[in-house]
Design a protein around this motif. Structure first.
Motif: not given
Length: 296
Positions: A216-226, A249-256
């Motif tokens: 169960n991988a952590v998805q982009r929405p989880d990181v967005q919520g954080f 999720a990794r791409a989103y974290a690197e882009g914010v």
């Protein structure tokens, strides 16, 4: 490993202290063999080897641990007995774990660990004693890391959140005067833990902790919520999981613009071992060399 599985094949849940002598009998060990100690003198050799077998078999799903210190066989374990009645090697089980049709599982940590790949590719006899010690430690760390993940995944979310807070404190993020705590679950606002870097709490590290299974991988929405939970509170945070992060999720974290550190299960267990959280030192060995100043 096969004698251990045979002893537990009756389906009875046994404490490890109870079935160790039974395994020794099943393996046909002599009285002198059951009294032989490790070179360090700290433990009986056959008990140490059974301990390794139990740990490995549990990690790959051939044994189950219904409660602390107690074990029972699984269907996968019974299949191993049927397929390898005369004995099985570790590499045979690893090969089964790589087969998606096999009931034997192979931890992602084990598959990716570079030290193990190196050890498997090098004949032990061609390694120096120091290299053998280092490769042995790497294997111990790998096995302990796999068990750490299993233990964390088997606990309730509150335990995992407290564990990651303790890890960050052990890493020095609480400073000499700061502290850390788990937030109230009913009103955490997406924040599972907070580390105060100073007495007044002017500088804080916010934590999100997801106790997920391996698949169960952590998805982009989880990181967005954080990231949304951090808005207005901080410009950085740490997201820790027992599984892994999807590419999205990794791409989103690197882009914010906000600094978000992602720690997956492999890195989590590596840090826990490095900083002594959830583990303890069992043996200490000293490696000596000639003191050239003495003979100068």
């Amino acid at each position: 490993m096969i004698p251990t599985l045979r002893v537990l094949d009756d389906g009875i849940v046994r404490h490890w202290r109870e079935f160790q002598p039974l395994v020794a009998d099943a393996a046909g060990l002599t009285e002198s063999q059951t009294q032989e100690l490790l070179p360090s003198g700290s433990q009986v050799k056959y008990e140490n080897r059974i301990g390794w077998a139990v740990s490995f078999l549990t990690n790959v799903g051939a044994l189950a641990r219904p409660k602390r210190g107690h074990y029972t066989i699984t269907d996968a374990g019974r299949q191993l007995i049927g397929s390898f009645p005369d004995g099985i090697r570790e590499r045979d089980i690893r090969a089964l774990g790589a087969d998606p049709e096999s009931p034997i599982r192979l931890y992602e940590k084990t598959e990716r660990a570079k030290p193990s790949d190196t050890v498997a590719a090098v004949d032990g006899e061609s390694m120096t004693p120091i290299e053998q010690v280092q490769s042995g430690i790497a294997r111990i760390d790998e096995e302990v890391a796999a068990e750490l993940l299993q233990r964390l995944q088997g606990k309730e979310p509150g335990f995992f959140e407290q564990a990651v807070v303790e890890l960050l404190l052990a890493m020095g993020y609480g400073g000499t005067t700061g502290g850390g705590s788990v937030t109230q679950r009913s009103n955490d606002g997406g924040i599972d833990g907070v580390i105060d870097q100073d007495v007044l709490g002017l500088s804080r590290v916010y934590i999100q902790a997801k106790r997920y299974a391996d698949h169960n991988a952590v998805q982009r929405p989880d990181v967005q919520g954080f990231v949304g939970a951090l808005s207005g509170k901080a410009d950085s945070g740490v997201f820790i999981t027992t599984s892994r992060f999807s590419e999205g999720a990794r791409a989103y974290a690197e882009g914010v613009p906000m600094r978000v550190i992602l720690i997956d299960g492999a890195r989590l267990t590596s840090l826990m071992i490095r900083y002594g959280v959830g583990v303890q030192v069992r043996e200490t060995y000293k490696v000596v060399e000639i003191d050239e100043d003495f003979f100068a």
